[in-house]
Design an enzyme around this catalytic site. Sequence first.
Site, mmCIF file in Angstrom:
data_model
loop_
_atom_site.group_PDB
_atom_site.id
_atom_site.type_symbol
_atom_site.label_atom_id
_atom_site.label_comp_id
_atom_site.label_asym_id
_atom_site.label_seq_id
_atom_site.Cartn_x
_atom_site.Cartn_y
_atom_site.Cartn_z
ATOM 1 N N GLY A 28 0.814 -1.210 0.000
ATOM 2 C CA GLY A 28 0.000 0.000 0.000
ATOM 3 C C GLY A 28 0.846 1.258 0.000
ATOM 4 O O GLY A 28 2.034 1.228 -0.320
ATOM 5 N N HIS A 31 2.296 4.735 -4.922
ATOM 6 C CA HIS A 31 2.846 5.917 -5.590
ATOM 7 C C HIS A 31 3.011 5.592 -7.077
ATOM 8 O O HIS A 31 2.598 4.501 -7.529
ATOM 9 C CB HIS A 31 4.177 6.330 -4.937
ATOM 10 C CG HIS A 31 5.142 5.198 -4.770
ATOM 11 N ND1 HIS A 31 5.683 4.517 -5.840
ATOM 12 C CD2 HIS A 31 5.649 4.603 -3.652
ATOM 13 C CE1 HIS A 31 6.496 3.576 -5.412
ATOM 14 N NE2 HIS A 31 6.490 3.591 -4.078
ATOM 15 N N HIS A 34 4.355 2.124 -8.023
ATOM 16 C CA HIS A 34 3.339 1.067 -8.013
ATOM 17 C C HIS A 34 2.410 1.214 -9.230
ATOM 18 O O HIS A 34 2.035 0.237 -9.856
ATOM 19 C CB HIS A 34 2.469 1.166 -6.760
ATOM 20 C CG HIS A 34 3.190 0.922 -5.471
ATOM 21 N ND1 HIS A 34 3.389 1.900 -4.534
ATOM 22 C CD2 HIS A 34 3.763 -0.199 -4.962
ATOM 23 C CE1 HIS A 34 4.030 1.396 -3.496
ATOM 24 N NE2 HIS A 34 4.291 0.134 -3.726
ATOM 25 N N GLN A 58 7.838 -9.532 7.641
ATOM 26 C CA GLN A 58 9.055 -9.098 6.949
ATOM 27 C C GLN A 58 9.688 -7.878 7.622
ATOM 28 O O GLN A 58 10.651 -7.325 7.100
ATOM 29 C CB GLN A 58 8.786 -8.846 5.462
ATOM 30 C CG GLN A 58 7.937 -7.620 5.141
ATOM 31 C CD GLN A 58 7.647 -7.490 3.648
ATOM 32 O OE1 GLN A 58 6.849 -8.224 3.091
ATOM 33 N NE2 GLN A 58 8.313 -6.548 2.977
ATOM 34 N N ASP A 150 13.777 -2.677 -5.581
ATOM 35 C CA ASP A 150 14.136 -3.701 -4.598
ATOM 36 C C ASP A 150 14.827 -4.836 -5.349
ATOM 37 O O ASP A 150 14.279 -5.932 -5.521
ATOM 38 C CB ASP A 150 12.875 -4.198 -3.885
ATOM 39 C CG ASP A 150 12.212 -3.079 -3.104
ATOM 40 O OD1 ASP A 150 12.849 -2.534 -2.195
ATOM 41 O OD2 ASP A 150 11.066 -2.722 -3.433
ATOM 42 N N GLN A 153 15.315 -8.217 -3.570
ATOM 43 C CA GLN A 153 14.007 -8.876 -3.428
ATOM 44 C C GLN A 153 13.605 -9.535 -4.744
ATOM 45 O O GLN A 153 13.183 -10.692 -4.770
ATOM 46 C CB GLN A 153 12.966 -7.844 -2.993
ATOM 47 C CG GLN A 153 11.528 -8.311 -3.137
ATOM 48 C CD GLN A 153 10.525 -7.330 -2.541
ATOM 49 O OE1 GLN A 153 10.420 -7.221 -1.336
ATOM 50 N NE2 GLN A 153 9.776 -6.626 -3.385
ATOM 51 N N VAL A 176 10.985 3.917 -10.915
ATOM 52 C CA VAL A 176 10.395 5.215 -11.285
ATOM 53 C C VAL A 176 10.979 6.273 -10.355
ATOM 54 O O VAL A 176 11.097 6.053 -9.148
ATOM 55 C CB VAL A 176 8.851 5.179 -11.172
ATOM 56 C CG1 VAL A 176 8.252 6.533 -11.498
ATOM 57 C CG2 VAL A 176 8.289 4.109 -12.104
ATOM 58 N N SER A 186 7.443 4.269 -0.777
ATOM 59 C CA SER A 186 6.408 4.658 0.202
ATOM 60 C C SER A 186 7.068 5.307 1.410
ATOM 61 O O SER A 186 6.468 6.144 2.082
ATOM 62 C CB SER A 186 5.611 3.429 0.643
ATOM 63 O OG SER A 186 5.049 2.805 -0.488
HETATM 64 O O1 PAF Z 1 7.989 -4.812 -2.114
HETATM 65 C C1 PAF Z 1 7.060 -4.837 -1.285
HETATM 66 O O2 PAF Z 1 6.249 -3.911 -1.171
HETATM 67 C C2 PAF Z 1 6.891 -6.056 -0.394
HETATM 68 O O3 PAF Z 1 8.117 -6.564 0.008
HETATM 69 C C3 PAF Z 1 6.018 -7.172 -1.018
HETATM 70 C C4 PAF Z 1 6.658 -7.737 -2.264
HETATM 71 C C5 PAF Z 1 4.642 -6.598 -1.349
HETATM 72 C C6 PAF Z 1 5.828 -8.320 -0.020
HETATM 73 O O4 PAF Z 1 5.199 -7.886 1.152
#
Ligand code: PAF
Length: 278
Positions: A28, A31, A34, A58, A150, A153, A176, A186
């Site tokens: 959430g 921005h 996303h 996390q 990320d 990730q 972006v 965020s």
């Molecule tokens: O990148 C994120 O916002 C978070 O790590 C994700 C991938 C939504 C997992 O909670």
Amino acid sequence: MKIIDNISELKKEIAQLQGSIGLVPTMGALHDGHKSLIDKAVSENENVVVSIFVNPIQFGANEDLDKYPRQLELDSKLCENAGVKIVFAPKVSEMYGENKNNLTLICPPYGVVDKLCGKSRPGHFDGVCSVVAKLFNLTKANKAYFGQKDAQQLFIIQKMVRDLNFDIEIVPCPIVREADNLALSSRNQYLTPSDRKDGLSISKALFNAKEMVERGIKQTRVIIDNSLKIMEELDVEYIEFVDKNTFEFQEEIDENTIMLIAARVKESNTRLIDNINL
Ligand code: PAF
């Protein structure tokens, strides 16, 4: 568009969808970064599901779980305007039952989590992989969209999908940036005006490095020294160089190198990350 907060309703809705499903997993506080993932998902799929879930498993004990921005109403509007079919925004108990400390987790191997963000955030990527795997199962998505900001990730999720044979395509989406090159996040909401100004030195160091490489400099040591000068107002956590295909560290830059930075700005103590393909 439907806003769904429980798993049984989500399953019912997913079962009724016709055509391909694109998933955009988020926490959430949406921005334009996303929005770019959502727009790509909408352009490539008949149905798009956006998950909005601030995933507690996390976050480390001293991290920003409680103050992480939550704005479901605004986020839902953005999704609706972008053509999303379903926003899935469950409560923690819906996702994890009453004891989130007693869950089956997906643990990426030590070699990919013992470095970069994983080093200062132990358990972080177990939490990310576990929630992402759950979202893949729940939404039965054909494709899932992740931002390259990320980078670690994204690498770890791609590896999880290969290692565990998830039947899903991971679509990486470019970073972006604001007009002045600050990468969207965020967590930028936490920045004071002076933090925001100081935070710009991260992208400045990255773009400067790219220019140095274009001028023929290949030694990471030289680039690190220069970057530290540019970021002298920040508490730098790491400046690293990895091969984008393996995430192994590199001392000399080649065409596969990604340079990654994590640093804290001083006033709000916000941790910012950014990276560039050199
Ligand atoms: O990148 C994120 O916002 C978070 O790590 C994700 C991938 C939504 C997992 O909670």
